[in-house]
Write a protein that holds these residues in place. Structure first.
Motif, PDB file in Angstrom:
ATOM      1  N   LEU A 278      17.994  -9.197  -0.744  1.00 28.32           N
ATOM      2  CA  LEU A 278      17.955  -7.744  -0.868  1.00 28.32           C
ATOM      3  C   LEU A 278      17.645  -7.093   0.474  1.00 28.32           C
ATOM      4  N   THR A 279      18.288  -5.949   0.718  1.00 29.93           N
ATOM      5  CA  THR A 279      17.990  -5.195   1.928  1.00 29.93           C
ATOM      6  C   THR A 279      16.669  -4.459   1.740  1.00 29.93           C
ATOM      7  N   ALA A 280      16.138  -3.928   2.833  1.00 27.56           N
ATOM      8  CA  ALA A 280      14.885  -3.173   2.760  1.00 27.56           C
ATOM      9  C   ALA A 280      15.047  -1.972   1.821  1.00 27.56           C
ATOM     10  N   ARG A 281      16.195  -1.311   1.885  1.00 28.57           N
ATOM     11  CA  ARG A 281      16.441  -0.145   1.015  1.00 28.57           C
ATOM     12  C   ARG A 281      16.530  -0.575  -0.458  1.00 28.57           C
ATOM     13  N   GLU A 282      17.185  -1.697  -0.731  1.00 26.92           N
ATOM     14  CA  GLU A 282      17.277  -2.186  -2.108  1.00 26.92           C
ATOM     15  C   GLU A 282      15.873  -2.536  -2.653  1.00 26.92           C
ATOM     16  N   LEU A 283      15.043  -3.113  -1.812  1.00 27.22           N
ATOM     17  CA  LEU A 283      13.672  -3.415  -2.237  1.00 27.22           C
ATOM     18  C   LEU A 283      12.879  -2.151  -2.509  1.00 27.22           C
ATOM     19  N   GLU A 284      13.086  -1.127  -1.661  1.00 25.72           N
ATOM     20  CA  GLU A 284      12.395   0.146  -1.863  1.00 25.72           C
ATOM     21  C   GLU A 284      12.798   0.763  -3.208  1.00 25.72           C
ATOM     22  N   LEU A 285      14.106   0.761  -3.496  1.00 27.82           N
ATOM     23  CA  LEU A 285      14.584   1.299  -4.765  1.00 27.82           C
ATOM     24  C   LEU A 285      14.066   0.488  -5.944  1.00 27.82           C
TER      25      LEU A 285
ATOM     26  N   MET B 217       0.856  -1.173   0.000  1.00 24.35           N
ATOM     27  CA  MET B 217       0.000   0.000   0.000  1.00 24.35           C
ATOM     28  C   MET B 217       0.899   1.233   0.000  1.00 24.35           C
ATOM     29  N   PRO B 218       0.377   2.356  -0.464  1.00 24.81           N
ATOM     30  CA  PRO B 218       1.190   3.575  -0.445  1.00 24.81           C
ATOM     31  C   PRO B 218       1.429   4.063   0.981  1.00 24.81           C
ATOM     32  N   GLY B 219       2.498   4.838   1.140  1.00 24.56           N
ATOM     33  CA  GLY B 219       2.793   5.423   2.440  1.00 24.56           C
ATOM     34  C   GLY B 219       3.619   4.517   3.327  1.00 24.56           C
ATOM     35  N   LEU B 220       3.279   4.512   4.587  1.00 21.11           N
ATOM     36  CA  LEU B 220       3.996   3.757   5.611  1.00 21.11           C
ATOM     37  C   LEU B 220       4.145   2.288   5.219  1.00 21.11           C
ATOM     38  N   ASP B 221       5.338   1.753   5.402  1.00 19.03           N
ATOM     39  CA  ASP B 221       5.615   0.337   5.136  1.00 19.03           C
ATOM     40  C   ASP B 221       4.745  -0.521   6.055  1.00 19.03           C
TER      41      ASP B 221
END
Length: 173
Positions: free
Chosen positions: A163-170, A63-67
């Protein structure tokens, strides 16, 4: 069937309005369940869960916004803690691992019929953990708790789980 004296109180969180409305209509047709709030993002889900203190929070993973996994971790700190059942059309290893780490009470594949979600709600309300059969088949129980079952042919996790959380976000962008 569980027959509580009060209906099982739920908050439903999904960013797809048609799915959300259909899910809530089905929930409210069950004699032992009622939706106390219906929202479209994780931030609203947290607010409503704190305000209404439901028995169960049904929450879409994407969903958009907060993880949503951060939302689940935050709700675990509130008293009483809310039992979370994740819903997703995607059953990636990374999502399953994060749901397990977030101490979710359930994870249901959205492609399953409503009966599966209904059964998951009742099982979780009764104190049991519930995973869809396809998800359950990919989990193994170790002395350290549940984990994703590693590949039988190479003994390593899938690339997505590395993958790290940041890599998944990117990657999502």
């Amino acid at each position: 069937m569980i027959s509580p004296t009060q209906p099982i109180r739920l908050v439903a969180a999904d960013d797809h309005q048609v799915f959300r409305e259909g899910l809530v209509a089905q929930i409210n047709n069950e004699p032992d369940m009622t939706a106390v709030a219906v929202v479209g993002d994780a931030e609203a889900a947290v607010r409503e869960a704190i305000a209404t203190k439901p028995d169960i929070l049904l929450m879409d993973i994407e969903m958009p916004g907060l993880d949503t996994f951060a939302a689940a971790a935050g709700l675990a700190e509130h008293q009483p803690p809310v039992r979370i059942i994740f819903l997703s059309a995607f059953t990636y290893d990374n999502y399953i691992e994060r749901a397990v780490q977030a101490k979710a009470w359930g994870f249901v594949d959205k492609s399953e019929p409503f009966n599966t979600i209904r059964d998951a709600i009742r099982e979780v309300y009764g104190g049991w953990i519930y995973y869809s059969s396809a998800i359950k088949a990919r989990i193994t129980h170790t002395p350290d708790g549940p984990r994703i079952r590693r590949s039988l042919w190479d003994g390593v996790a899938t690339r997505g789980t590395k993958l790290t959380a940041r890599e998944l976000e990117l990657l999502r962008y």
